[in-house]
Motif scaffolding. Structure first.
Motif, mmCIF file in Angstrom:
data_model
loop_
_atom_site.group_PDB
_atom_site.id
_atom_site.type_symbol
_atom_site.label_atom_id
_atom_site.label_comp_id
_atom_site.label_asym_id
_atom_site.label_seq_id
_atom_site.Cartn_x
_atom_site.Cartn_y
_atom_site.Cartn_z
ATOM 1 N N ILE A 8 -0.489 71.447 14.703
ATOM 2 C CA ILE A 8 1.423 71.845 14.946
ATOM 3 C C ILE A 8 1.657 71.921 13.726
ATOM 4 O O ILE A 8 2.390 70.981 13.543
ATOM 5 N N TYR A 9 2.887 73.074 13.955
ATOM 6 C CA TYR A 9 3.589 72.694 12.366
ATOM 7 C C TYR A 9 5.598 73.413 13.195
ATOM 8 O O TYR A 9 5.022 74.357 13.760
ATOM 9 N N THR A 10 6.177 71.877 13.066
ATOM 10 C CA THR A 10 7.093 72.982 13.066
ATOM 11 C C THR A 10 8.924 73.297 12.497
ATOM 12 O O THR A 10 8.423 71.920 11.549
ATOM 13 N N ASP A 11 9.355 73.606 12.120
ATOM 14 C CA ASP A 11 10.233 73.140 11.913
ATOM 15 C C ASP A 11 11.697 73.995 11.928
ATOM 16 O O ASP A 11 11.609 74.997 12.856
ATOM 17 N N GLY A 12 12.966 74.205 11.487
ATOM 18 C CA GLY A 12 14.615 73.861 11.762
ATOM 19 C C GLY A 12 14.993 74.557 10.926
ATOM 20 O O GLY A 12 15.019 73.549 9.886
ATOM 21 N N ALA A 13 16.058 75.495 10.660
ATOM 22 C CA ALA A 13 16.579 75.678 9.668
ATOM 23 C C ALA A 13 18.497 76.934 10.044
ATOM 24 O O ALA A 13 17.971 76.938 11.299
ATOM 25 N N CYS A 14 19.331 76.026 9.189
ATOM 26 C CA CYS A 14 20.495 76.750 9.849
ATOM 27 C C CYS A 14 21.270 77.397 8.993
ATOM 28 O O CYS A 14 20.980 76.028 7.653
ATOM 29 N N LEU A 71 0.950 67.282 15.709
ATOM 30 C CA LEU A 71 1.884 68.103 15.744
ATOM 31 C C LEU A 71 3.116 67.295 14.848
ATOM 32 O O LEU A 71 3.944 65.950 14.398
ATOM 33 N N TYR A 72 3.358 67.558 13.746
ATOM 34 C CA TYR A 72 3.918 67.668 11.725
ATOM 35 C C TYR A 72 5.850 68.325 12.286
ATOM 36 O O TYR A 72 5.091 69.492 13.057
ATOM 37 N N THR A 73 6.628 67.845 11.980
ATOM 38 C CA THR A 73 7.993 68.079 12.268
ATOM 39 C C THR A 73 8.675 67.194 10.433
ATOM 40 O O THR A 73 7.626 66.387 10.450
ATOM 41 N N ASP A 74 9.364 68.148 10.311
ATOM 42 C CA ASP A 74 9.961 67.817 8.617
ATOM 43 C C ASP A 74 11.271 66.710 9.533
ATOM 44 O O ASP A 74 11.685 66.425 8.121
ATOM 45 N N SER A 75 11.819 67.035 10.031
ATOM 46 C CA SER A 75 12.550 66.025 10.990
ATOM 47 C C SER A 75 12.477 64.426 11.463
ATOM 48 O O SER A 75 12.329 64.346 12.640
ATOM 49 N N GLU A 76 12.810 63.608 10.408
ATOM 50 C CA GLU A 76 12.960 62.817 10.942
ATOM 51 C C GLU A 76 13.447 62.396 12.469
ATOM 52 O O GLU A 76 13.394 61.257 13.340
ATOM 53 N N TYR A 77 14.646 63.030 12.467
ATOM 54 C CA TYR A 77 15.266 63.170 13.467
ATOM 55 C C TYR A 77 14.636 63.028 15.110
ATOM 56 O O TYR A 77 14.647 62.835 15.671
ATOM 57 N N LYS A 117 1.436 61.842 26.078
ATOM 58 C CA LYS A 117 0.099 60.903 25.322
ATOM 59 C C LYS A 117 -0.708 61.788 23.722
ATOM 60 O O LYS A 117 -0.963 60.517 23.236
ATOM 61 N N SER A 118 -0.782 62.722 24.372
ATOM 62 C CA SER A 118 -1.677 63.084 23.679
ATOM 63 C C SER A 118 -1.735 64.314 22.865
ATOM 64 O O SER A 118 -2.159 64.566 21.637
ATOM 65 N N VAL A 119 -0.209 63.490 22.689
ATOM 66 C CA VAL A 119 1.100 64.474 21.028
ATOM 67 C C VAL A 119 1.209 63.399 20.384
ATOM 68 O O VAL A 119 1.494 62.285 20.280
ATOM 69 N N ASN A 120 0.935 63.530 19.276
ATOM 70 C CA ASN A 120 0.078 62.278 18.481
ATOM 71 C C ASN A 120 1.509 62.924 16.649
ATOM 72 O O ASN A 120 1.123 64.212 16.000
ATOM 73 N N TRP A 121 2.067 62.931 17.067
ATOM 74 C CA TRP A 121 3.611 63.110 16.819
ATOM 75 C C TRP A 121 3.985 62.442 15.030
ATOM 76 O O TRP A 121 3.262 61.259 14.794
ATOM 77 N N GLN A 122 3.857 63.287 13.995
ATOM 78 C CA GLN A 122 3.747 63.068 12.550
ATOM 79 C C GLN A 122 4.591 63.805 11.706
ATOM 80 O O GLN A 122 4.956 65.106 11.838
#
Length: 157
Positions: A8-14, A71-77, A117-122
């Motif tokens: 899964i890829y996620t992103d936000g924009a403002c 789960l991939y995010t480009d947000s280090e936050y 625990k099944s969510v692998n945050w990357q």
């Protein structure tokens, strides 16, 4: 037979920070099917949209009965918040190391409830040519600009 979620890829924009925002999610299944989602908020911040994308992704997984593999995010936050900072915030009564209230506590609490625990945050570097990240970025930016992007939904719940 239901195919498992592979990533899964996620992103936000403002547009402005704060300002109108959008979020996007791209869910890839092992059988090659894809499910895209997104949404908008009139007055928000980039961090809130990044978090909303992760929340929507985890809610989708929960509703589909499939825990995400990665789960991939480009947000280090988001990545550091959920994997490193959250336990300390909770221990300190939702205060930062500096004793200030944690920003976006409402969304952190939702993410905390959905996280397993099944969510692998990357972390994935944004705007680096990663197709999944680029696609959810395009979805998020379209919603932030007030446009309805065409979403691929080759997968029903």
């Amino acid at each position: 037979m239901n195919a498992e979620i592979s990533k899964i890829y996620t992103d936000g924009a403002c547009s402005g920070n704060p300002g109108p925002g959008g979020w996007g999610v791209v869910v890839y299944f092992g059988d090659g099917s894809v499910h895209e989602m997104g949404g908008a908020a009139a007055a928000t911040t980039n961090n809130r949209m990044e978090m909303q994308a992760a929340i929507a992704a985890l809610e989708f997984c929960q509703a589909a009965g499939h825990p995400p593999v990665i789960l991939y995010t480009d947000s280090e936050y988001v990545k550091k918040g959920i994997t490193e900072w959250l336990p300390g915030w909770k221990r300190k009564g939702w205060k930062t190391a500096q004793g200030k209230p944690v920003l976006n506590q409402d969304l952190w609490q939702v993410l905390d409830q959905l996280n397993t625990k099944s969510v692998n945050w990357q972390y994935v570097r944004g705007h680096s040519g990663n197709a999944g990240n680029e696609r959810c970025d395009a979805i998020a930016r379209a919603f932030a600009a007030g446009r309805q992007p065409e979403l691929r939904q080759s997968r029903d719940l």
